[in-house]
Enzyme design. Sequence first.
Site, PDB file in Angstrom:
ATOM      1  CE  LYS A 191      -2.068   2.843   3.129  1.00 34.90           C
ATOM      2  NZ  LYS A 191      -2.121   4.050   2.326  1.00 34.90           N
ATOM      3  CB  SER A 244       3.545   8.615  12.268  1.00 33.36           C
ATOM      4  OG  SER A 244       2.359   7.862  12.244  1.00 33.36           O
ATOM      5  CB  THR A 245       6.303   7.064  16.631  1.00 34.04           C
ATOM      6  OG1 THR A 245       7.638   7.111  16.117  1.00 34.04           O
ATOM      7  CG2 THR A 245       6.309   6.357  17.970  1.00 34.04           C
ATOM      8  N   GLY A 248       2.583   3.328  14.056  1.00 29.19           N
ATOM      9  CA  GLY A 248       3.368   2.135  14.379  1.00 29.19           C
ATOM     10  C   GLY A 248       2.875   1.497  15.668  1.00 29.19           C
ATOM     11  CD  GLU A 265      13.086   0.492   9.343  1.00 32.57           C
ATOM     12  OE1 GLU A 265      13.605   1.436   9.963  1.00 32.57           O
ATOM     13  OE2 GLU A 265      13.659  -0.575   9.118  1.00 32.57           O
ATOM     14  CB  CYS A 299      12.293   8.720   9.093  1.00 31.94           C
ATOM     15  SG  CYS A 299      13.303   7.775   7.968  1.00 31.94           S
ATOM     16  CD  GLU A 396       9.531  12.341  12.681  1.00 30.81           C
ATOM     17  OE1 GLU A 396       8.416  11.839  12.883  1.00 30.81           O
ATOM     18  OE2 GLU A 396      10.436  11.774  12.069  1.00 30.81           O
TER      19      GLU A 396
HETATM   20  P1  NDP Z   1       1.594   7.740   8.754  1.00 31.20           P
HETATM   21  O1  NDP Z   1       2.077   6.870   9.825  1.00 31.20           O
HETATM   22  O2  NDP Z   1       0.350   8.487   8.961  1.00 31.20           O
HETATM   23  O3  NDP Z   1       1.348   6.926   7.407  1.00 31.20           O
HETATM   24  C1  NDP Z   1       2.211   5.955   6.932  1.00 31.20           C
HETATM   25  C2  NDP Z   1       1.404   4.941   6.115  1.00 31.20           C
HETATM   26  O4  NDP Z   1       0.494   4.259   6.976  1.00 31.20           O
HETATM   27  C3  NDP Z   1       0.556   5.565   5.038  1.00 31.20           C
HETATM   28  O5  NDP Z   1       0.494   4.703   3.937  1.00 31.20           O
HETATM   29  C4  NDP Z   1      -0.793   5.681   5.710  1.00 31.20           C
HETATM   30  O6  NDP Z   1      -1.853   5.773   4.809  1.00 31.20           O
HETATM   31  C5  NDP Z   1      -0.838   4.402   6.496  1.00 31.20           C
HETATM   32  N1  NDP Z   1      -1.747   4.435   7.636  1.00 31.20           N
HETATM   33  C6  NDP Z   1      -2.319   5.483   8.252  1.00 31.20           C
HETATM   34  N2  NDP Z   1      -3.081   5.083   9.285  1.00 31.20           N
HETATM   35  C7  NDP Z   1      -2.985   3.727   9.332  1.00 31.20           C
HETATM   36  C8  NDP Z   1      -3.521   2.729  10.194  1.00 31.20           C
HETATM   37  N3  NDP Z   1      -4.311   3.032  11.213  1.00 31.20           N
HETATM   38  N4  NDP Z   1      -3.190   1.450   9.956  1.00 31.20           N
HETATM   39  C9  NDP Z   1      -2.365   1.116   8.949  1.00 31.20           C
HETATM   40  N5  NDP Z   1      -1.838   2.020   8.097  1.00 31.20           N
HETATM   41  C10 NDP Z   1      -2.130   3.311   8.290  1.00 31.20           C
HETATM   42  O7  NDP Z   1       2.842   8.631   8.434  1.00 31.20           O
HETATM   43  P2  NDP Z   1       2.957   9.771   7.359  1.00 31.20           P
HETATM   44  O8  NDP Z   1       2.504   9.300   6.052  1.00 31.20           O
HETATM   45  O9  NDP Z   1       2.302  10.974   7.921  1.00 31.20           O
HETATM   46  O10 NDP Z   1       4.552   9.915   7.262  1.00 31.20           O
HETATM   47  C11 NDP Z   1       5.265  10.709   8.087  1.00 31.20           C
HETATM   48  C12 NDP Z   1       5.846   9.930   9.266  1.00 31.20           C
HETATM   49  O11 NDP Z   1       6.509   8.744   8.848  1.00 31.20           O
HETATM   50  C13 NDP Z   1       6.867  10.701  10.025  1.00 31.20           C
HETATM   51  O12 NDP Z   1       6.586  10.687  11.391  1.00 31.20           O
HETATM   52  C14 NDP Z   1       8.191  10.009   9.761  1.00 31.20           C
HETATM   53  O13 NDP Z   1       9.088  10.112  10.761  1.00 31.20           O
HETATM   54  C15 NDP Z   1       7.795   8.617   9.482  1.00 31.20           C
HETATM   55  N6  NDP Z   1       8.730   7.978   8.570  1.00 31.20           N
HETATM   56  C16 NDP Z   1       9.643   7.057   9.054  1.00 31.20           C
HETATM   57  C17 NDP Z   1      10.567   6.495   8.221  1.00 31.20           C
HETATM   58  C18 NDP Z   1      11.563   5.478   8.703  1.00 31.20           C
HETATM   59  O14 NDP Z   1      12.230   4.863   7.891  1.00 31.20           O
HETATM   60  N7  NDP Z   1      11.709   5.250   9.979  1.00 31.20           N
HETATM   61  C19 NDP Z   1      10.615   6.833   6.802  1.00 31.20           C
HETATM   62  C20 NDP Z   1       9.625   7.772   6.410  1.00 31.20           C
HETATM   63  C21 NDP Z   1       8.733   8.316   7.271  1.00 31.20           C
HETATM   64  P3  NDP Z   1      -2.243   7.191   4.147  1.00 31.20           P
HETATM   65  O15 NDP Z   1      -1.108   8.094   4.250  1.00 31.20           O
HETATM   66  O16 NDP Z   1      -2.501   6.836   2.778  1.00 31.20           O
HETATM   67  O17 NDP Z   1      -3.434   7.646   4.869  1.00 31.20           O
END
Ligand code: NDP
Length: 792
Positions: A191, A244-245, A248, A265, A299, A396
Amino acid sequence: MPTINEILQTMDYGPAPESTKEAQAWLDQHERRFGLFIDNAWSPAADTFASTNPADGKELAQITQAGAQDVERAVDAARRAQPGWVALGGHGRARVLYALARLLQKHARLFAVIETLDNGKTIRETRDADLPLAARHFYHHAGWAQLQSEEFADYRAVGVVGQIVPWNFPLLMLAWKIAPALAAGNTVVFKPAEFTSLSALLFAEICVQAGVPAGVVNIVTGDGRVGEAMVKHPGIDKLAFTGSTEVGRLIRQATAGSGKKLSLELGGKSPFIVFEDADLDAAVEGLVDSIWFNQGQVCCAGSRLLVQESVEQRFLAKLRTRMDNLRLGAPTDKSMDIGALVDPIQRQRIEGLVEAARLEGCTIYQPACELPANGSWFPPTLITGASTSAGIAQTEVFGPVLVAMSFRTPVEAVQLANNTVYGLAACVWSESISLALDVAPQIKAGVVWINTANQFDAACGFGGYRESGFGREGGKEGMFEYMTPLSEDARPAAPLVEAKAKVKASESNDPFAIDRTAKLYIGGKQARPDGAYSRAITGASGAFLADVGEGNRKDIRNAVEAAHKASGWAKATSHNRAQVLYYIAENLAVRADEFAARLAAMTGSKDPHKEVQASIERLFYYAAWADKYDGLAHQPPMHGITVALNEPVGVIGIICPNEAPLLGFISLVAPALALGNRVVAVPSEAYPLAATDLYQVLDTSDLPGGALNIVTGSADELARTLASHSDVDAVWRHDGSAEGCAEVERLSAASLKRTWVGGAKGRDWYDTKQAGGRAVLAHASQVKNVWIPYGV
Ligand code: NDP
């Protein structure tokens, strides 16, 4: 005549636009409407939402919002395809991965432009970083597929993998996820993020061209609800999440007890440390790459500058000058440094955090750059004057915002660097090799870059400590995330020994029995349980054997505190740790008959000597490993080496099995100790005396006080306390309690501690394949990749 400087000042960059013609043509070819890619077929677009160009706000295409039934279809396709994908063999899969790498290279420019249009990041980055790295991932993992039968002979693919990624590196995250999953023989339901689906949809097309069999890669688009459906789906064996944490944590909770393998991650607030002897100009360039790469939506962005006080003003002056020269504008212009933020929502969030910092009295520096009228933009920002606990220093931002602080000594630098709940990455800048290599091991982060920043390679693992998540992507360690040891399949369906009926805790009513109460073992000393309660342990014949202390929350807290104080154990040499384990084995051997008699009395074992001998051997086994579980030195294509070090996890809480109560205890505690962890062990609830008898063995074995703490009592209650404790880094539970294991996973979500649980199945503790080996050592360690300049 004007001077050269005067001439330079009048010169400016001309526009250098990258053509978007082919990308637009590709979108047109699809009538700017995309369905889902399942079983190598496109479903008609339905229930769509708009994907827009963040640089001008204009719509690029309509994307399908998948529903639960689509996830169902994708999982079903992946499940059907998986046996065939495995049967293709390592070489067959290598050829497909290689073809994907070649096609990514062939269409690199189209991918780069699509990514820039969809995400807002500059073409310079998509062309020079995202695409080459994505292709490199497929090449590298084609190699792992080829070598799988040799290098991972004792493992199999996990099965069907669900992968969920954010929007900041859409294609690169796809490559990080899909390449290792396919190499290992898994099939994938992937996804992309709602904001950035296009490059994944283009990738689906090249899957068909590369000969990826139907059902092996399935792409389901949509918002978080799609992710949620994947997380809950029982047909998914492993979830790999980047994001996001917060999300996660939700995923950790939702998957608790499901048996799904999980890698997370997550976010970061990574320190960028500049010592006074650093090459300041190089460090400024490193910082530009660290915090303004991808508009800071990274991140591992170096978002916390820690600069030594003696050079602080000089460094900040250089930095401001450099910020003044950063070029922000059309992402498709090849001479731009900074592009657009992914979405206005992200801009509003960043504005809010910067405004809050301003209200808290921080100083905000932003160069005088003109922001384009349309789209989503934010200028590079430097914040000074923040306290270490300020929101802007801890939260963050995920944007182009740097917060700067100073330090005086290396000790203070390390303290500030670790003053965060995260632990993803760090940069250390110093011309002194001794200083840089002294500081790197002290930083709690999965990646440390020395005199460089934001370097990535497929051969080098990437991933976090603490609330930055667990699991690694890339390198050999990343491959293990997509495989299951064959020995797991050989485990008995239920514990080999049933726990006896629980004996209720009671206050001892026989004052003369007091001497027969085994105490707890905390900080190297025997300690009375805080609650002054004990529980009676009866033998196989039903006769009373002894009382053991009924440990409670307070006892666990004391034990955790003692474990933290024993930090010297983590720093002891591996040779020294090996010696101590040999010594414990030797002292156990001296008392073998006594232990055998105790086991026989407790469990009714007919051959108790066998368990004692196996325990002695297991101690030898992990003593042998202590100085042999070495890391790796990677040689990525950049100049430099990356040293992948196996570091201890920290303080591990271990709930031990009832099966083979002595051997099970030793088999879990010894690997943790061997690698430098400190342990709070809860012995078998039914047969704890095998562990409490060890106190005297430990006392005479040079194990430093606090390295191993033993708390007897209710496994459920003590596990609950350990899993909820914010200063415990990992919890292992192996007593066959399915609900107890689920609870450990659920509670561990709060601080995102690592878990290793055995579930309802049993384990043959005599079998080194089931109860030993690298798979166990991997649970007792976490890999830190340190990037070191070499040959430059
Ligand atoms: P999110 O955690 O909101 O989204 C990440 C993915 O999870 C998206 O595809 C999102 O869908 C999906 N998602 C959202 N809610 C749920 C849920 N309840 N269950 C399962 N999947 C879900 O993060 P962001 O997209 O806002 O990205 C930014 C964050 O990601 C930052 O905090 C950053 O630090 C972290 N990040 C970490 C990385 C790492 O390698 N450690 C790398 C890149 C980012 P959708 O967006 O389509 O709604």
